[in-house]
Write a protein that holds these residues in place. Structure first.
Motif, PDB file in Angstrom:
ATOM      1  N   PRO A  98       0.828  -1.210   0.000  1.00  0.00           N
ATOM      2  CA  PRO A  98       0.000   0.000   0.000  1.00  0.00           C
ATOM      3  C   PRO A  98       0.860   1.257   0.000  1.00  0.00           C
ATOM      4  N   ARG A  99       0.344   2.322  -0.589  1.00  0.00           N
ATOM      5  CA  ARG A  99       1.074   3.585  -0.578  1.00  0.00           C
ATOM      6  C   ARG A  99       0.956   4.262   0.781  1.00  0.00           C
ATOM      7  N   PHE A 100      -0.215   4.097   1.417  1.00  0.00           N
ATOM      8  CA  PHE A 100      -0.455   4.664   2.743  1.00  0.00           C
ATOM      9  C   PHE A 100      -1.024   3.577   3.642  1.00  0.00           C
ATOM     10  N   CYS A 101      -0.769   3.683   4.933  1.00  0.00           N
ATOM     11  CA  CYS A 101      -1.329   2.705   5.875  1.00  0.00           C
ATOM     12  C   CYS A 101      -2.666   3.215   6.400  1.00  0.00           C
ATOM     13  N   SER A 102      -3.399   2.339   7.024  1.00  0.00           N
ATOM     14  CA  SER A 102      -4.679   2.718   7.609  1.00  0.00           C
ATOM     15  C   SER A 102      -4.445   3.650   8.785  1.00  0.00           C
ATOM     16  N   ARG A 103      -5.470   4.422   9.105  1.00  0.00           N
ATOM     17  CA  ARG A 103      -5.358   5.366  10.213  1.00  0.00           C
ATOM     18  C   ARG A 103      -6.068   4.830  11.439  1.00  0.00           C
ATOM     19  N   ILE A 104      -5.464   5.051  12.585  1.00  0.00           N
ATOM     20  CA  ILE A 104      -6.105   4.714  13.852  1.00  0.00           C
ATOM     21  C   ILE A 104      -6.790   5.987  14.333  1.00  0.00           C
ATOM     22  N   GLU A 105      -8.103   5.930  14.416  1.00  0.00           N
ATOM     23  CA  GLU A 105      -8.861   7.089  14.891  1.00  0.00           C
ATOM     24  C   GLU A 105      -8.947   7.006  16.404  1.00  0.00           C
ATOM     25  N   GLU A 106      -8.104   7.767  17.059  1.00  0.00           N
ATOM     26  CA  GLU A 106      -8.093   7.758  18.510  1.00  0.00           C
ATOM     27  C   GLU A 106      -9.013   8.847  19.030  1.00  0.00           C
ATOM     28  N   VAL A 107      -9.716   8.517  20.084  1.00  0.00           N
ATOM     29  CA  VAL A 107     -10.585   9.498  20.721  1.00  0.00           C
ATOM     30  C   VAL A 107      -9.734  10.272  21.709  1.00  0.00           C
ATOM     31  N   LYS A 108      -9.559  11.554  21.422  1.00  0.00           N
ATOM     32  CA  LYS A 108      -8.752  12.388  22.291  1.00  0.00           C
ATOM     33  C   LYS A 108      -9.671  13.116  23.266  1.00  0.00           C
ATOM     34  N   LYS A 109      -9.369  12.974  24.523  1.00  0.00           N
ATOM     35  CA  LYS A 109     -10.152  13.653  25.545  1.00  0.00           C
ATOM     36  C   LYS A 109      -9.540  15.025  25.767  1.00  0.00           C
ATOM     37  N   LYS A 110     -10.337  16.043  25.598  1.00  0.00           N
ATOM     38  CA  LYS A 110      -9.854  17.391  25.789  1.00  0.00           C
ATOM     39  C   LYS A 110     -10.254  17.867  27.175  1.00  0.00           C
ATOM     40  N   ALA A 111      -9.261  18.332  27.904  1.00  0.00           N
ATOM     41  CA  ALA A 111      -9.543  18.855  29.228  1.00  0.00           C
ATOM     42  C   ALA A 111     -10.284  20.181  29.126  1.00  0.00           C
ATOM     43  N   ALA A 112      -9.993  20.939  28.067  1.00  0.00           N
ATOM     44  CA  ALA A 112     -10.598  22.255  27.907  1.00  0.00           C
ATOM     45  C   ALA A 112     -11.776  22.211  26.938  1.00  0.00           C
ATOM     46  N   SER A 113     -12.528  21.116  26.952  1.00  0.00           N
ATOM     47  CA  SER A 113     -13.643  21.007  26.020  1.00  0.00           C
ATOM     48  C   SER A 113     -14.848  21.824  26.472  1.00  0.00           C
ATOM     49  N   ALA A 114     -14.889  22.208  27.746  1.00  0.00           N
ATOM     50  CA  ALA A 114     -15.998  23.015  28.235  1.00  0.00           C
ATOM     51  C   ALA A 114     -15.937  24.395  27.601  1.00  0.00           C
ATOM     52  N   VAL A 115     -17.071  24.890  27.191  1.00  0.00           N
ATOM     53  CA  VAL A 115     -17.135  26.216  26.581  1.00  0.00           C
ATOM     54  C   VAL A 115     -17.703  27.187  27.601  1.00  0.00           C
ATOM     55  N   HIS A 116     -17.008  28.265  27.809  1.00  0.00           N
ATOM     56  CA  HIS A 116     -17.453  29.315  28.727  1.00  0.00           C
ATOM     57  C   HIS A 116     -18.078  30.417  27.889  1.00  0.00           C
ATOM     58  N   VAL A 117     -19.279  30.812  28.242  1.00  0.00           N
ATOM     59  CA  VAL A 117     -19.997  31.834  27.481  1.00  0.00           C
ATOM     60  C   VAL A 117     -20.086  33.097  28.320  1.00  0.00           C
ATOM     61  N   TYR A 118     -19.660  34.199  27.719  1.00  0.00           N
ATOM     62  CA  TYR A 118     -19.712  35.511  28.351  1.00  0.00           C
ATOM     63  C   TYR A 118     -20.570  36.417  27.484  1.00  0.00           C
ATOM     64  N   HIS A 119     -21.107  37.485  28.086  1.00  0.00           N
ATOM     65  CA  HIS A 119     -21.830  38.476  27.285  1.00  0.00           C
ATOM     66  C   HIS A 119     -21.616  39.864  27.866  1.00  0.00           C
ATOM     67  N   CYS A 120     -21.768  40.841  27.003  1.00  0.00           N
ATOM     68  CA  CYS A 120     -21.633  42.236  27.399  1.00  0.00           C
ATOM     69  C   CYS A 120     -22.931  42.671  28.080  1.00  0.00           C
ATOM     70  N   ILE A 121     -22.820  43.413  29.171  1.00  0.00           N
ATOM     71  CA  ILE A 121     -24.002  43.878  29.907  1.00  0.00           C
ATOM     72  C   ILE A 121     -24.751  44.939  29.102  1.00  0.00           C
ATOM     73  N   ASN A 122     -24.032  45.755  28.331  1.00  0.00           N
ATOM     74  CA  ASN A 122     -24.665  46.852  27.586  1.00  0.00           C
ATOM     75  C   ASN A 122     -25.304  46.387  26.271  1.00  0.00           C
TER      76      ASN A 122
END
Length: 152
Positions: A98-122
């Motif tokens: 083969p020209r290329f090998c198969s890919r291993i799709e690893e599940v990466k756990k992100k520590a910073a996956s939480a999204v923080h939402v902010y908004h302007c008061i005005n």
């Protein structure tokens, strides 16, 4: 599978498909992450990714070994051994590697996956951030108003 078993398999495949002996070393390298294997130009050794064998089995490892043996034999013969060289592409087709090998799709756990939402008061401009930010230090980029945390 041990390094000695890999060495024996590489030597057998070299004789069987290329009619040339493999006289250097072949072994597993546990540091390989994104590639199935690599041929080392200076030492002529072949390193293989053990995860590929563990994940896909012997048939995938056989293809990777044949691919690396194409690099090996062409380099020692002084012919085009790089991926873009016609000699290399032709030899890959001849041996069925083969020209290329198969890919291993690893599940990466992100520590910073939480999204923080902010908004302007005005002006209620929304800001989404992966990292928390100090609301006392920053102001709105639209109106210059104060920012507060909506949810994390």
């Amino acid at each position: 599978m041990t390094d000695e078993q890999v060495q024996k398999i590489v030597e057998e495949l070299s004789i069987q498909h290329f009619n040339r002996p493999f006289i250097h070393q072949a072994y597993f390298n546990s540091r390989l992450k994104t590639t199935g294997g690599r041929y080392l130009l200076n030492s002529h050794h072949i390193e293989l990714n053990k995860k590929m064998y563990d994940h896909f089995g012997m048939e995938e490892l056989r293809g990777i070994i044949l691919h690396e043996l194409c690099h090996y034999h062409l380099h020692l013969l002084g012919r085009g051994y790089k991926h873009q060289d016609p000699d290399f592409k032709q030899l890959l087709n001849q041996v069925g590697a083969p020209r290329f090998c198969s890919r291993i799709e690893e599940v990466k756990k992100k520590a910073a996956s939480a999204v923080h939402v902010y908004h302007c008061i005005n002006c209620n401009q929304l800001y989404r951030r992966k990292r928390k930010m100090d609301v006392k230090k920053y102001c709105c980029s639209i109106c210059g108003g104060s920012i507060e945390l909506v949810c994390n």
